[in-house]
Scaffold this motif. Structure first.
Motif, mmCIF file in Angstrom:
data_model
loop_
_atom_site.group_PDB
_atom_site.id
_atom_site.type_symbol
_atom_site.label_atom_id
_atom_site.label_comp_id
_atom_site.label_asym_id
_atom_site.label_seq_id
_atom_site.Cartn_x
_atom_site.Cartn_y
_atom_site.Cartn_z
ATOM 1 N N ASP A 33 0.813 -1.214 0.000
ATOM 2 C CA ASP A 33 0.000 0.000 0.000
ATOM 3 C C ASP A 33 0.848 1.267 0.000
ATOM 4 N N ALA A 34 1.963 1.232 0.699
ATOM 5 C CA ALA A 34 2.801 2.432 0.780
ATOM 6 C C ALA A 34 3.358 2.806 -0.596
ATOM 7 N N GLU A 35 3.787 1.787 -1.323
ATOM 8 C CA GLU A 35 4.339 2.054 -2.657
ATOM 9 C C GLU A 35 3.258 2.536 -3.613
ATOM 10 N N HIS A 93 0.537 4.136 -2.802
ATOM 11 C CA HIS A 93 0.189 5.504 -2.402
ATOM 12 C C HIS A 93 1.224 6.498 -2.911
ATOM 13 N N ARG A 94 2.485 6.115 -2.828
ATOM 14 C CA ARG A 94 3.547 7.010 -3.297
ATOM 15 C C ARG A 94 3.427 7.266 -4.799
#
Length: 548
Positions: free
Chosen positions: A263-265, A267-268
């Motif tokens: 999810d972090a990637e 979102h980025r």
């Protein structure tokens, strides 16, 4: 001689001189015009004046004959510069997604068919709006056309800013691409209209080449801006490295890792894409305001004889154009070759990815190749102005070199020649330089041949053929599991088949012949003027000896 006789002779001589002066004045008003350049001081110290004899009988003048005085305005460079910014912006927005295709696949789950559809909206929209804009340019002028196009581009870029959440982002991006594509006919086809309205004959092709080069520069900007604003993820870089090593097992494992709810990637990547959308939207609104504030349709006085001639009306011009065999030869040659290359460049990342070329590397290849094409377009445009009436020979030479370059590329990508990134760079840059240097020459050739058909009608028809060829090319890409290797052979074939057509053409320069004919008439006009001066002196001497 008595005083009465002297007075009578004096009155008679003055009457004859006055009659001759009136005749000379009338002749000058009818037949002499001046092209004055205000690039330098207009106070008469360094101004450039070009005399021309237009040989017009104003008693029989009709709308197809040149008339009046001509002038070259310094502000033409601002008008050209602003149009260059507009056309560059349109193509930058159009090619936003190709250079960041890998990132979009991760962030939104797009496949190859969606990536092919996004650039395809340009030819689709073009077909829908080209005839409307052709009529607007012909009837309302280039200001209204550019203003509407700038508004459509701004709206299209704004729609893309609504959301980055799938599946809604797929809809907003496609709608934005559609609106941007509606402005494509102006960005691609109005350059020759602007050049003939503002520039003298010896600068026309250069002006057209400059505007065309900035149209392609937009693609180069997107190759530079996209990967910079949306960097490829580390996983993506690892994937490309594994592809280079032909490690199929490692590639599949890496794809599984990428899909593992990172999810972090995601979102980025989505955040970076939205920042790019906001920047592009702000710029599009700024360009729209510049066009709104000041973008005149044409100068008060035309810059040349041919520019002062009223063109055929829209309906008559269109009918004449479709019956012009030479136009179809020029148009199909231009449309097929440059149309396929233009759409091929739009999906360069997708095309080169199977051969171990990363998103970043593909972006730099696209950037350098477009810059090379821009330099070539301006250089050959200048050559065509200096060495007039040799456009066809320039085109033949360019297409022969382009054939060799793209044959080289196909041999590399098919493993016949050892795979080398340097060779891929070199072959694509050389081939793109040659093909992208050709559109200004095609535009001017078509206008010269079709004259007095309006340049707007001629060039919108040319660019329509360009987009139809591109539409077919990108539509084939959407066929499931068709792959990408065929694209490189189609690109080569589109250039090869153009060479025999170019060899069979004959050069026609209707518009340039009119302008050059006026310059040739200057010499005859000066001789006639000198003969009239000599005749005036002889008549005056004879009249002095006349007695009542």
């Amino acid at each position: 001689m008595s005083a009465k006789q002297l007075c009578f002779n004096t009155v008679r001589i003055l009457h004859k001189l006055d009659k001759m002066e009136m005749t000379d004045k009338d002749s000058g008003e009818r037949n002499l015009a001046y092209i004055v350049s205000d690039d330098e001081n207009i106070d008469g110290k360094k101004e450039k004046i070009y005399e021309r004899n237009s040989d017009i009988d104003f008693n029989e003048t009709d709308k197809n004959e040149p008339k009046g005085e001509s002038k070259v305005y310094k502000r033409r460079w601002y008008v050209l510069a602003l149009f260059c910014v507009l056309t560059c912006t349109e193509t930058t927005i159009w090619n936003t997604w190709g250079p960041i295709a890998s990132s979009c696949e991760k962030a939104f789950g797009w496949d190859v068919s969606i990536m092919a559809l996004l650039p395809n909206w340009l030819p689709i929209s073009f077909v829908l709006s080209s005839f409307v804009f052709s009529w607007i340019v012909d009837v309302k002028g280039i200001r209204w056309a550019c203003l509407i196009a700038a508004a459509l581009i701004a709206v299209g870029s704004g729609v893309r800013c609504i959301t980055s959440e799938p599946p809604y982002v797929t809809w907003t991006v496609n709608i934005g691409q559609f609106f941007n594509g509606l402005g494509g006919p102006v960005a691609m086809g109005i350059a020759p209209v602007l050049s003939v309205a503002w520039f003298p004959p010896h600068q026309r092709t250069t002006a057209t080449a400059t505007a065309t080069a900035f149209n392609y520069l937009g693609v180069a900007v997107s190759y530079l801006l996209g990967p910079y604003m949306v960097p490829e993820s580390q996983e993506g870089s690892t994937l490309h490295n594994q592809t280079r090593e032909n490690n199929v097992t490692g590639m599949l494992e890496n794809l599984t890792s990428i899909d593992g709810n990172d999810d972090a990637e995601l979102h980025r990547i989505r955040h970076d894409i939205m920042i790019l959308m906001y920047i592009e939207c702000s710029w599009c609104v700024f360009v729209f305001l510049l066009v709104l504030l000041y973008f005149p349709a044409k100068p008060k006085l035309p810059p040349s004889i041919s520019a002062s001639v009223e063109r055929l009306d829209f309906k008559s011009g269109f009918r004449k154009l479709i019956r012009n065999k030479m136009f179809w030869m020029v148009g199909l040659t231009y449309g097929v070759s440059t149309g396929v290359l233009g759409m091929w460049e739009g999906v360069l990342d997708v095309n080169l990815k199977p051969h171990g070329v990363s998103q970043t590397e593909a972006g730099w290849i696209g950037f350098y190749s477009i810059i090379a094409g821009n330099i070539g377009a301006i250089a050959f445009g200048k050559f065509a102005d200096v060495f007039s009436k040799h456009m066809r020979l320039f085109l033949i030479g360019l297409y022969i070199v382009a054939t060799a370059a793209f044959l080289w590329l196909n041999l590399i990508l098919n493993g016949i020649i050892d795979n080398s990134l340097v060779q891929i760079y070199a072959s694509i840059i050389i081939g793109t330089l040659c093909v992208n240097a050709s559109p200004p020459l095609f535009f001017e050739m078509a206008c010269e041949n079709a004259y007095p058909v309006a340049e707007g009608i001629t060039n919108f028809a040319l660019t329509l053929l360009f987009n139809i060829a591109g539409l077919i090319f990108l539509a084939i890409q959407m066929v499931p599991n068709i792959g990408t290797i065929w694209e490189n052979w189609v690109l080569l074939g589109s250039i090869v088949v153009s060479i025999p057509v170019l060899l069979s053409m004959h050069d026609t320069y209707n518009r340039l012949n009119m302008d050059e004919g006026s310059r040739n008439d200057d010499h005859g006009g000066k001789q006639i003027q000198q003969e009239q001066e000599d005749k005036k002196i002889t008549t005056s001497q004879d009249d002095e000896q006349i007695t009542p």
